[in-house]
Scaffold this motif. Structure first.
Motif, mmCIF file in Angstrom:
data_model
loop_
_atom_site.group_PDB
_atom_site.id
_atom_site.type_symbol
_atom_site.label_atom_id
_atom_site.label_comp_id
_atom_site.label_asym_id
_atom_site.label_seq_id
_atom_site.Cartn_x
_atom_site.Cartn_y
_atom_site.Cartn_z
ATOM 1 N N ALA A 140 0.867 -1.180 0.000
ATOM 2 C CA ALA A 140 0.000 0.000 0.000
ATOM 3 C C ALA A 140 0.902 1.228 0.000
ATOM 4 O O ALA A 140 1.900 1.273 0.721
ATOM 5 C CB ALA A 140 -0.894 -0.005 1.237
ATOM 6 N N PRO A 141 0.599 2.223 -0.814
ATOM 7 C CA PRO A 141 1.477 3.391 -0.881
ATOM 8 C C PRO A 141 1.534 4.151 0.438
ATOM 9 O O PRO A 141 0.564 4.148 1.205
ATOM 10 C CB PRO A 141 0.842 4.246 -1.987
ATOM 11 C CG PRO A 141 -0.581 3.794 -2.047
ATOM 12 C CD PRO A 141 -0.578 2.342 -1.692
ATOM 13 N N ILE A 142 2.681 4.746 0.702
ATOM 14 C CA ILE A 142 2.815 5.599 1.885
ATOM 15 C C ILE A 142 2.243 6.973 1.517
ATOM 16 O O ILE A 142 2.860 7.742 0.781
ATOM 17 C CB ILE A 142 4.284 5.721 2.316
ATOM 18 C CG1 ILE A 142 4.857 4.331 2.614
ATOM 19 C CG2 ILE A 142 4.416 6.623 3.542
ATOM 20 C CD1 ILE A 142 6.349 4.330 2.890
ATOM 21 N N LEU A 143 1.055 7.244 2.001
ATOM 22 C CA LEU A 143 0.346 8.466 1.625
ATOM 23 C C LEU A 143 0.863 9.661 2.426
ATOM 24 O O LEU A 143 1.065 9.578 3.642
ATOM 25 C CB LEU A 143 -1.158 8.296 1.852
ATOM 26 C CG LEU A 143 -1.804 7.098 1.107
ATOM 27 C CD1 LEU A 143 -3.266 6.963 1.504
ATOM 28 C CD2 LEU A 143 -1.654 7.282 -0.399
ATOM 29 N N GLU A 144 1.042 10.751 1.730
ATOM 30 C CA GLU A 144 1.624 11.943 2.339
ATOM 31 C C GLU A 144 0.800 12.435 3.523
ATOM 32 O O GLU A 144 1.345 12.859 4.548
ATOM 33 C CB GLU A 144 1.761 13.057 1.293
ATOM 34 C CG GLU A 144 2.565 14.257 1.746
ATOM 35 C CD GLU A 144 4.005 13.913 2.104
ATOM 36 O OE1 GLU A 144 4.536 14.512 3.058
ATOM 37 O OE2 GLU A 144 4.590 13.025 1.437
ATOM 38 N N ASN A 145 -0.500 12.390 3.399
ATOM 39 C CA ASN A 145 -1.370 12.916 4.453
ATOM 40 C C ASN A 145 -1.931 11.831 5.371
ATOM 41 O O ASN A 145 -2.874 12.070 6.126
ATOM 42 C CB ASN A 145 -2.532 13.698 3.825
ATOM 43 C CG ASN A 145 -2.044 14.909 3.045
ATOM 44 O OD1 ASN A 145 -1.111 15.585 3.476
ATOM 45 N ND2 ASN A 145 -2.659 15.176 1.900
ATOM 46 N N SER A 146 -1.360 10.625 5.292
ATOM 47 C CA SER A 146 -1.874 9.520 6.085
ATOM 48 C C SER A 146 -1.428 9.622 7.542
ATOM 49 O O SER A 146 -0.275 9.965 7.827
ATOM 50 C CB SER A 146 -1.372 8.188 5.517
ATOM 51 O OG SER A 146 -1.661 7.127 6.404
ATOM 52 N N PRO A 147 -2.309 9.303 8.488
ATOM 53 C CA PRO A 147 -1.894 9.261 9.892
ATOM 54 C C PRO A 147 -0.909 8.126 10.163
ATOM 55 O O PRO A 147 -0.263 8.087 11.212
ATOM 56 C CB PRO A 147 -3.212 9.035 10.641
ATOM 57 C CG PRO A 147 -4.126 8.410 9.650
ATOM 58 C CD PRO A 147 -3.747 8.985 8.321
ATOM 59 N N TYR A 148 -0.781 7.196 9.198
ATOM 60 C CA TYR A 148 0.131 6.065 9.354
ATOM 61 C C TYR A 148 1.465 6.298 8.646
ATOM 62 O O TYR A 148 2.303 5.379 8.608
ATOM 63 C CB TYR A 148 -0.506 4.796 8.767
ATOM 64 C CG TYR A 148 -1.848 4.435 9.348
ATOM 65 C CD1 TYR A 148 -1.964 3.831 10.596
ATOM 66 C CD2 TYR A 148 -3.021 4.701 8.635
ATOM 67 C CE1 TYR A 148 -3.203 3.490 11.125
ATOM 68 C CE2 TYR A 148 -4.258 4.361 9.151
ATOM 69 C CZ TYR A 148 -4.347 3.759 10.397
ATOM 70 O OH TYR A 148 -5.571 3.427 10.905
ATOM 71 N N LYS A 149 1.661 7.475 8.075
ATOM 72 C CA LYS A 149 2.822 7.709 7.211
ATOM 73 C C LYS A 149 4.139 7.287 7.859
ATOM 74 O O LYS A 149 4.891 6.476 7.292
ATOM 75 C CB LYS A 149 2.889 9.179 6.796
ATOM 76 C CG LYS A 149 4.110 9.500 5.932
ATOM 77 C CD LYS A 149 4.209 10.984 5.611
ATOM 78 C CE LYS A 149 5.504 11.275 4.857
ATOM 79 N NZ LYS A 149 5.655 12.719 4.569
ATOM 80 N N LYS A 150 4.465 7.807 9.017
ATOM 81 C CA LYS A 150 5.763 7.509 9.631
ATOM 82 C C LYS A 150 5.851 6.074 10.161
ATOM 83 O O LYS A 150 6.804 5.362 9.828
ATOM 84 C CB LYS A 150 6.083 8.498 10.749
ATOM 85 C CG LYS A 150 7.500 8.301 11.303
ATOM 86 C CD LYS A 150 7.836 9.294 12.380
ATOM 87 C CE LYS A 150 9.305 9.212 12.782
ATOM 88 N NZ LYS A 150 9.811 7.849 12.965
ATOM 89 N N PRO A 151 4.884 5.613 10.985
ATOM 90 C CA PRO A 151 5.043 4.243 11.499
ATOM 91 C C PRO A 151 5.026 3.182 10.408
ATOM 92 O O PRO A 151 5.786 2.202 10.473
ATOM 93 C CB PRO A 151 3.862 4.079 12.468
ATOM 94 C CG PRO A 151 2.886 5.131 12.081
ATOM 95 C CD PRO A 151 3.701 6.269 11.559
ATOM 96 N N TYR A 152 4.192 3.369 9.383
ATOM 97 C CA TYR A 152 4.159 2.396 8.293
ATOM 98 C C TYR A 152 5.453 2.442 7.501
ATOM 99 O O TYR A 152 6.039 1.401 7.175
ATOM 100 C CB TYR A 152 2.959 2.651 7.386
ATOM 101 C CG TYR A 152 2.928 1.822 6.119
ATOM 102 C CD1 TYR A 152 3.258 0.469 6.138
ATOM 103 C CD2 TYR A 152 2.563 2.388 4.899
ATOM 104 C CE1 TYR A 152 3.235 -0.292 4.974
ATOM 105 C CE2 TYR A 152 2.527 1.629 3.730
ATOM 106 C CZ TYR A 152 2.871 0.288 3.776
ATOM 107 O OH TYR A 152 2.847 -0.465 2.627
ATOM 108 N N GLY A 153 5.928 3.627 7.196
ATOM 109 C CA GLY A 153 7.174 3.768 6.443
ATOM 110 C C GLY A 153 8.347 3.130 7.174
ATOM 111 O O GLY A 153 9.158 2.409 6.572
#
Length: 267
Positions: free
Chosen positions: A186-199
């Motif tokens: 799943a793409p790391i979305l710029e405005n996602s609340p999961y951006k940093k932990p998922y990345g």
């Protein structure tokens, strides 16, 4: 007589390693791929098979039986990785992953059972994953699909017991293969609340694969299982801590085990 073995997803990674190892042990091996023309240099025949296409499954199984007159071992190895925040993974990708990792193996099993019943013998090995024993962050769909296959095997074993057909799971940990390249991310979305932990978790997961064990260890383990007259329900193959994590899940309180995973993934 050399045993006839079918390995789904036998063109690369763990499947290829298992096939190559079994060839050296004088087994008659058939692998499969959705695109067999890419693997004309394979040490064993690669048949066209897509686990999401029942017609292709039945055709490949028929080809083996028509050629060899029997089918002794099925290794359900074809699978697909998937990562991402569950909230953000498109539903069609979730369904596609279960089609490959869960429904696909069921369809291959259904295709080989009539022949194995006719022979009154056979062995089915489902390649699952240590990740299927626990819900892992940002790998939840993968954990769920492999965990479902583990439980399916437990039920299936009892249903086919009267036909002298054995079934077992072999769950690998992290191995140095190209699985990370073939995953749906799943793409790391710029405005996602999961951006940093998922990345951060994605980088950690990829590093685990890059430093993973030699796939030949999995091949050796599968070979040993084939030689066992009455295989166990579950086998695990991986480094000590990966296998020990399953034991910890059994003995620790749920919240304490969850805290260990959170600390491991730095969430």
């Amino acid at each position: 007589m050399s045993k006839v073995v079918l390995i789904t997803g036998g063109s690369s990674g763990i499947g290829k390693s298992i096939g190559t190892y079994l060839i050296k042990k004088s087994f008659k091996v058939y692998g499969t791929s959705r695109n067999p023309d890419r693997y004309k240099e394979s040490l064993f025949p690669i048949l066209q098979l897509d686990v999401k296409d029942v017609t292709s499954i039945e055709k490949a199984v028929k080809t083996i039986i028509d050629t060899e007159g029997r089918l002794d071992v099925l290794i359900n190895n074809a699978g697909a990785g998937i990562t991402g925040p569950i909230e953000e993974i498109p539903e069609e990708e979730i369904r596609a992953n279960f089609d490959t990792n869960f429904f696909g193996p069921i369809n291959v099993i259904k295709a080989v059972l009539p022949q194995m019943r006719k022979q009154h013998s056979g062995l089915i090995i489902n390649v699952t994953s240590i990740a299927g024993y626990m819900g892992l962050p940002y790998r939840g769909i993968y954990s769920a699909s492999k965990g479902a296959l583990e439980l399916l095997t437990e039920a299936f074993r009892m249903e086919i017991k009267g036909f002298n057909i054995e079934m077992t799971n072999v769950a690998p940990g992290d191995f140095a293969t190209n699985i990370a390249a073939g995953r749906y991310h799943a793409p790391i979305l710029e405005n996602s609340p999961y951006k940093k932990p998922y990345g951060d978790t994605l980088k950690l997961m990829d590093s685990h694969v890059d430093s993973g064990s030699d796939p030949n260890l999995m091949a050796e383990a599968v070979y040993k299982v084939i030689l066992i007259k009455k295989p166990k329900v579950h086998y695990k193959v991986g480094v000590f801590m990966q296998k020990f994590s399953i034991i910890l899940k059994r003995i620790l309180p749920d919240r304490l085990y969850e805290k260990l995973l959170i600390n491991h993934y730095k969430l």
